[in-house]
Design an enzyme around this catalytic site. Structure first.
Site, PDB file in Angstrom:
ATOM      1  NE  ARG A 216     -18.057  63.730  39.253  1.00 36.86           N
ATOM      2  CZ  ARG A 216     -18.965  64.461  38.596  1.00 36.86           C
ATOM      3  NH1 ARG A 216     -18.575  65.475  37.844  1.00 36.86           N
ATOM      4  NH2 ARG A 216     -20.248  64.189  38.694  1.00 36.86           N
TER       5      ARG A 216
ATOM      6  CE1 TYR B 205       4.932  51.280  40.277  1.00 35.43           C
ATOM      7  CE2 TYR B 205       3.257  52.195  38.831  1.00 35.43           C
ATOM      8  CZ  TYR B 205       3.607  51.411  39.913  1.00 35.43           C
ATOM      9  OH  TYR B 205       2.637  50.777  40.619  1.00 35.43           O
TER      10      TYR B 205
END
Ligand SMILES: *Cc1c(COP(=O)(O)O)cnc(C)c1O
Length: 364
Positions: A50, A102
């Site tokens: 991560r 968008y």
């Protein structure tokens, strides 16, 4: 790979010669989530995926280089890249954004606004946007060209106006990609992409990127990404590297095809207006008779009816019911996103087949 090479070279060489241990030419995919420490208190530089993964780190080097930036982070989607960029700003931050966005970005801004996380003021044109930036503004947000109306904003002008008022400029560079535009050298503070689109280019990987030249911004982005975990997986990092190698060729071919199709579309009496900036593969057009839209879409055989863009295959989208369905109709109509508008993402097919397809679907 450093910035001293030209863009086509950096792209073609994405990830190569990154594995000193074996000399593997293509970048290996490191699936391991954890890394052995050589001894107590020592690290190889990799501890947990991560935080940092070798395949993702190799990809991020190319991403920074192609946007002419110092730092890049690869995330699990374009939306997670946008969320990551915004969440480094404090609660109550004031956003000035271009109106034509968008649909998913608009939906998220709207949700955050109703929670009181941010305030968002929208501007329809570049001059309205410049006028809306005030001493209170924290973030200016644009897509250029806009989606789907294909209006270009001058990044350097907007960056200067933002900086004069102490605000940061975030640019979504998905549509042009680094082939046609590098917002960082023009003054943008943060650049985001839906790498799902042109960067990956094959409609088979969902990814996002965030780049910046500002170390303080990068440190916050990195801290938040490591904390929240919306990182790009090793396999998807590999797919994105694979796609980047041909970005320039794909983009140039899409542009060549799009230019020819724009000329053709303008000759059709069934087409009322064509919106195209002159570069890239994105074309929007308005049809003379909006009731024919289902027939037009159903007649297409080479061009696929699907949302998304930037892949090798040409797609047609009806923003009203697809990408921009979450924008209320009165808002959409107020800035020109009318119900007669269709959006094309032109791919790399033979242009004669695309033209024939459009002719069969749109021909009188
Ligand atoms: C698709 C898209 C997004 C969202 O990206 P995802 O990868 O689908 O999460 C953001 N901005 C633009 C301009 C897009 O086209």
């Amino acid at each position: 790979m450093t910035n001293e090479y030209k863009l086509a070279t950096i792209l073609a060489h994405t990830g190569i010669k990154s594995d000193e241990a074996t000399g593997a030419l293509a970048a290996p995919i490191h699936f391991s989530t954890t890394y052995q420490h050589p001894e107590f208190g020592k690290s190889t530089g990799f501890d947990y995926t991560r935080t940092k993964n070798p395949t993702r780190a190799t990809l991020e080097k190319t991403l920074a280089a192609i946007e002419q930036a110092d730092y890049a982070l690869a995330t699990s989607s374009g939306m997670s890249a946008i969320v990551l960029a915004f969440e480094i700003f404090p609660v109550g931050a004031k956003v000035v954004a271009a109106r034509d966005l968008y649909g998913g970005s608009f939906r998220w801004f709207n949700d955050k606004e109703s929670e009181g996380r941010f305030t968002v003021e929208y501007a329809n044109t570049e001059s309205d946007l410049l006028a809306a930036i005030s001493d209170d503004t924290d973030i200016v947000y644009i897509e250029t060209p806009t989606n789907p109306l294909m209006v270009e904003f001058d990044i350097a002008t907007v960056a200067k106006a933002a900086h004069d008022k102490g605000a940061k400029l975030i640019v979504d560079n998905t549509f042009y990609s680094p082939i046609y535009q590098n917002p960082i050298p023009l003054g943008a503070d943060i650049v985001v992409h839906s790498a799902t689109k042109y960067l990956a280019g094959h409609n088979d990987v969902l990814a996002g990127i965030v780049v910046t030249n500002d170390q303080a911004i990068y440190d916050k982005l990195f801290y938040n990404l490591n904390t929240t975990g919306s990182t790009l997986s090793p396999f998807d990092s590999y797919l994105l590297m694979r796609g980047l190698k041909t970005l320039k060729l794909r983009m140039e071919k899409a542009t060549e095809n799009a230019r020819e199709l724009v000329t053709f579309l303008k000759t059709l009496p069934t087409v009322k207006e064509v919106l195209y900036t002159g570069k890239g593969g994105m074309i929007s057009f308005k049809v003379a008779d909006e009731s024919k839209i289902p027939t037009i879409i159903n007649r297409l055989e080479v061009i696929t009816f699907a949302e998304s863009l930037g892949g090798v295959e040409s797609l047609i989208t009806y923003p009203r019911t697809q990408t921009h369905a979450d924008i209320p109709e009165d808002v959409r109509l107020s800035y020109g996103l009318t119900n007669d508008l269709l959006r094309l993402s032109i791919g790399i097919e033979d242009v004669d087949d695309l033209k024939q397809d459009l002719k069969a679907a749109l021909g009188a």
